[in-house]
Structure formats: C-alpha cells, structure tokens
Write a protein that holds these residues in place. Structure first.
Motif, PDB file in Angstrom:
ATOM      1  N   LYS A   1       9.791 -16.852   6.704  1.00  0.00           N
ATOM      2  CA  LYS A   1      10.196 -17.845   5.719  1.00  0.00           C
ATOM      3  C   LYS A   1      11.105 -17.199   4.692  1.00  0.00           C
ATOM      4  CE  LYS A   1       5.918 -20.499   6.232  1.00  0.00           C
ATOM      5  NZ  LYS A   1       4.679 -20.985   5.558  1.00  0.00           N
ATOM      6  N   LYS A   2      12.308 -17.697   4.587  1.00  0.00           N
ATOM      7  CA  LYS A   2      13.302 -17.122   3.694  1.00  0.00           C
ATOM      8  C   LYS A   2      12.813 -17.137   2.248  1.00  0.00           C
ATOM      9  CE  LYS A   2      18.274 -17.198   2.838  1.00  0.00           C
ATOM     10  NZ  LYS A   2      19.545 -17.911   3.112  1.00  0.00           N
ATOM     11  N   GLY A   3      12.970 -16.005   1.579  1.00  0.00           N
ATOM     12  CA  GLY A   3      12.573 -15.898   0.180  1.00  0.00           C
ATOM     13  C   GLY A   3      11.131 -15.512  -0.039  1.00  0.00           C
ATOM     14  N   GLU A   4      10.332 -15.463   1.031  1.00  0.00           N
ATOM     15  CA  GLU A   4       8.921 -15.086   0.902  1.00  0.00           C
ATOM     16  C   GLU A   4       8.711 -13.633   1.312  1.00  0.00           C
ATOM     17  OE1 GLU A   4       6.038 -17.544   2.716  1.00  0.00           O
ATOM     18  OE2 GLU A   4       6.699 -19.388   1.721  1.00  0.00           O
ATOM     19  N   SER A   5       7.728 -13.004   0.679  1.00  0.00           N
ATOM     20  CA  SER A   5       7.391 -11.619   0.995  1.00  0.00           C
ATOM     21  C   SER A   5       6.127 -11.563   1.831  1.00  0.00           C
ATOM     22  CB  SER A   5       7.185 -10.807  -0.296  1.00  0.00           C
ATOM     23  OG  SER A   5       8.358 -10.794  -1.078  1.00  0.00           O
ATOM     24  N   VAL A   6       6.019 -10.516   2.622  1.00  0.00           N
ATOM     25  CA  VAL A   6       4.801 -10.301   3.404  1.00  0.00           C
ATOM     26  C   VAL A   6       3.695  -9.854   2.456  1.00  0.00           C
ATOM     27  CG1 VAL A   6       3.755  -8.907   5.228  1.00  0.00           C
ATOM     28  CG2 VAL A   6       6.118  -9.668   5.454  1.00  0.00           C
ATOM     29  N   PRO A   7       2.491 -10.450   2.526  1.00  0.00           N
ATOM     30  CA  PRO A   7       1.390 -10.037   1.645  1.00  0.00           C
ATOM     31  C   PRO A   7       0.924  -8.613   1.972  1.00  0.00           C
ATOM     32  CG  PRO A   7       0.629 -11.646   3.263  1.00  0.00           C
ATOM     33  CD  PRO A   7       2.116 -11.567   3.404  1.00  0.00           C
ATOM     34  N   THR A   8       1.321  -7.682   1.124  1.00  0.00           N
ATOM     35  CA  THR A   8       1.009  -6.268   1.355  1.00  0.00           C
ATOM     36  C   THR A   8      -0.488  -6.015   1.392  1.00  0.00           C
ATOM     37  OG1 THR A   8       3.031  -5.748   0.114  1.00  0.00           O
ATOM     38  CG2 THR A   8       1.525  -3.931   0.560  1.00  0.00           C
TER      39      THR A   8
ATOM     40  N   GLU B   1      13.787  -6.195   0.517  1.00  0.00           N
ATOM     41  CA  GLU B   1      13.514  -7.527  -0.031  1.00  0.00           C
ATOM     42  C   GLU B   1      12.389  -8.211   0.734  1.00  0.00           C
ATOM     43  OE1 GLU B   1      17.080  -9.752  -0.176  1.00  0.00           O
ATOM     44  OE2 GLU B   1      18.151  -8.303  -1.411  1.00  0.00           O
ATOM     45  N   GLY B   2      11.178  -7.795   0.489  1.00  0.00           N
ATOM     46  CA  GLY B   2      10.032  -8.472   1.074  1.00  0.00           C
ATOM     47  C   GLY B   2       9.472  -7.859   2.337  1.00  0.00           C
ATOM     48  N   ASP B   3      10.120  -6.808   2.888  1.00  0.00           N
ATOM     49  CA  ASP B   3       9.590  -6.153   4.082  1.00  0.00           C
ATOM     50  C   ASP B   3       8.398  -5.271   3.729  1.00  0.00           C
ATOM     51  OD1 ASP B   3      11.585  -7.318   5.489  1.00  0.00           O
ATOM     52  OD2 ASP B   3      12.627  -5.485   6.055  1.00  0.00           O
ATOM     53  N   VAL B   4       7.476  -5.164   4.668  1.00  0.00           N
ATOM     54  CA  VAL B   4       6.372  -4.210   4.544  1.00  0.00           C
ATOM     55  C   VAL B   4       6.442  -3.280   5.747  1.00  0.00           C
ATOM     56  CG1 VAL B   4       3.868  -3.908   4.609  1.00  0.00           C
ATOM     57  CG2 VAL B   4       4.859  -5.720   3.218  1.00  0.00           C
ATOM     58  N   VAL B   5       6.351  -1.985   5.475  1.00  0.00           N
ATOM     59  CA  VAL B   5       6.393  -0.982   6.539  1.00  0.00           C
ATOM     60  C   VAL B   5       5.011  -0.353   6.677  1.00  0.00           C
ATOM     61  CG1 VAL B   5       7.419   1.194   7.317  1.00  0.00           C
ATOM     62  CG2 VAL B   5       8.825  -0.487   6.121  1.00  0.00           C
ATOM     63  N   LEU B   6       4.502  -0.344   7.886  1.00  0.00           N
ATOM     64  CA  LEU B   6       3.250   0.349   8.200  1.00  0.00           C
ATOM     65  C   LEU B   6       3.584   1.595   9.003  1.00  0.00           C
ATOM     66  CD1 LEU B   6       0.141   0.707   8.611  1.00  0.00           C
ATOM     67  CD2 LEU B   6       0.392  -0.721  10.650  1.00  0.00           C
ATOM     68  N   ILE B   7       3.129   2.738   8.524  1.00  0.00           N
ATOM     69  CA  ILE B   7       3.243   3.981   9.280  1.00  0.00           C
ATOM     70  C   ILE B   7       1.829   4.399   9.629  1.00  0.00           C
ATOM     71  CG2 ILE B   7       3.983   6.388   9.231  1.00  0.00           C
ATOM     72  CD1 ILE B   7       6.180   5.501   7.275  1.00  0.00           C
TER      73      ILE B   7
END
Length: 317
Positions: free
Chosen positions: A153-160, A180-186
C-alpha cells in the motif's frame, strides 16, 4: 560491549561505598570490578541464579546480583555487590541505575544495528568491518539471510514491531527500518541452509503481516556467508522486489535466485528495451496480442527461455 565503560563507572562508585562492586557477563566472567584482582574470574555457578530471577534482584553465595537491561531472556550483563543484606541491595540497585545509563550511552554510539545498517548501505570501509565486528561481538563469518519487506500500500510502512516480535534474538538477528517504509531482516541461518529455508522464513513473515491486516511483499537475496556480503545480498533482495513488480505481480515472496531471465531484462537500459519493442512490434503494439499468446510468452520467460520445459508446463508439443 567494552568492559572499560563498566570499569570507569565501578571505580567512581567505589569512592562512595565500602562494598565490592562489579559486573559479570552472560558466561559469569567478571569483566569489571572495584577489586582489580577479581577481573577475569569465572563465576559460572551464579549464571543460572541470575537468569532465573528474570531481571529481579537476587542473592547467591553471599553476593547480590541484578541483571542490566537487555533484549534476551538470558542476561548479557549483571551487577554484583558483595553481601546480601539491605545495604548491599541498596548499593546494587543504585549501581544498576548508573551502569544501565553507561550501557545505553555506549550502545547508542556503538549500536550493533547501526553497524549492520552501515554495512548494507555501503557506508563503512571493508577494513573497518572486521574491527567493528570484533568490538561489538558480531560474528563475521556465519551464514545470514537478507530479506527486504515492503508494503504493497503506497505511503504505508511495514510494522517493524511485528517483524521484531517474530525474531526477538537481537544478538544474532537484526530488524532494521531502511528507506521509505522498508524493513530489512538479517537472519542468522544454520550451516547448509538454502532457498527452501529462506522461502519458509519469508512465508512466515508475509502470513503474519497479512494476518495483522498489513499486505507486504518480501524480497530475498542470496545467503551472505560473511558480513562483507550483506550489502550484495541486500541489493539482490531489492532487485527481487523491483523485478517482481514487472514479471511476478501476483507473488508476495520473490527470491532473487528464482528471477531467471527477468533480472537480466530489468537491468537493461529502458531506452534499449523500448527500441527493441519498436523493432519487434512494428505493425501492432504488444497490447494487441491475445491473452493466450501473452500467457505463453510469460511461461517462456518463467522457464528461462527453455522451449521444452515451457511446452511441458503448458501441456503442448
């Protein structure tokens, strides 16, 4: 974390009390103490007692212990004060406040998450990675999976917090907000792990997010066998999402290793692609093709331009 930070605070506390004060790590090793001769001693017998207290103050063998703030169920560091009476408990409580403040200040300057974020963003020299990793106790040469989670969804962030709750081990796993709203899992992976294990982790994340009302796509890079490979894997996970927008619009989990010819086409200059289409479709635009032909073309690309495999999937000769 550097024992010097704790030692500086302990020596200041020593001036205001006659009690022996110090800090042990998660293995029971004394890493700071007002009695310098005790530094380096191993008190493994106290570790289960402190862990069992779940952060509360506890006495063991004539000493009072209290774990410092941490993220794990098992403590990383704990304050100890000799004695198990009211005075020792008061000194232990006050020492914990001072040492927690020092620990927080140090972690803000030398935060492990910031270190990893610098690596994937190419903001750190290759030679500095080894030095910082040793200082922050980050193992350099273990396999890690890199996942980029992006909201549909444009403009929404992933709930970290949802991702963090799924992977609470902050010693080995890193959940980072990037861009801008991405969440990275390592995620640290077991030896020998491959595409199957990576896809399983991505599926779990996507399902949990969808169950919470958030729709997201997960891009997966190749397994990084060393810290220096994280930046490459991160870029691959980003490419997987971008290529997926074009070639796999109905997929929510896209693995870089499964992109096939799509990733080559994606990396071609746009002008070159437009020239090719104009040359091939001189009379009619590609939109003029019927659905069956377009479906066949998509299958052809999905099978890496393998004619026999495409025919087998389409049940034709």
């Amino acid at each position: 974390m550097s024992g010097r930070i704790f030692q500086n605070v302990v020596l200041q506390l020593k001036e205001n009390t006659d009690r022996t004060i110090g800090v042990i790590d998660g293995e029971g090793v004394v890493i700071a103490c007002s009695e310098l001769s005790m530094i380096g001693q191993r008190w493994a017998e106290h570790v289960p007692v402190v862990n069992g207290a779940s952060g509360a103050m506890v006495s063991s063998d004539g000493k009072t212990f209290k774990a410092l703030n941490g993220w794990n169920t098992q403590f990383d560091y704990a304050v100890f004060v000799f004695g198990d009476n009211d005075v020792s408990r008061t000194v232990c409580a006050m020492s914990t406040v001072a040492l927690n403040s020092a620990k927080s200040y140090y972690e803000e300057k030398h935060d492990r998450g910031s270190f990893v974020k610098d690596i994937i963003s190419d903001n750190i020299m290759l030679g500095d990675i080894y030095m910082r990793a040793k200082e922050l106790r980050v193992t350099a040469d273990v396999p890690r999976g890199v996942f980029v989670v992006r909201s549909l969804k444009k403009g929404e962030s992933v709930p970290t917090d949802v991702i963090q709750s799924m992977f609470p081990d902050r010693q080995n796993d890193f959940v980072l907000s990037v861009g801008e709203g991405d969440v990275v899992l390592i995620r640290q992976m077991p030896e020998g792990a491959g595409i199957k294990e990576l896809n399983k982790i991505a599926s779990t994340m996507e399902e949990n997010l969808r169950g919470g009302g958030a729709s997201a796509v997960v891009g997966i890079g190749t397994i990084a066998t060393h810290l220096r490979d994280l930046a490459k894997s991160y870029k691959e996970a980003q490419i997987a999402i971008e290529v997926g927008k074009v070639f796999d619009t109905e997929k929510y989990i896209i693995n870089y290793e499964n992109l096939g010819i799509g990733r080559l086409i994606y990396q071609l200059p746009t002008t070159l692609c437009e020239m090719f289409l104009q040359e091939v479709f001189k009379k009619n635009p590609i939109d003029a093709l019927d659905k069956e032909t377009l479906f066949t073309i998509h299958k052809f690309f999905e099978n890496n331009l393998n004619v026999s495999e495409t025919a087998r999937k389409l049940f034709v000769h």
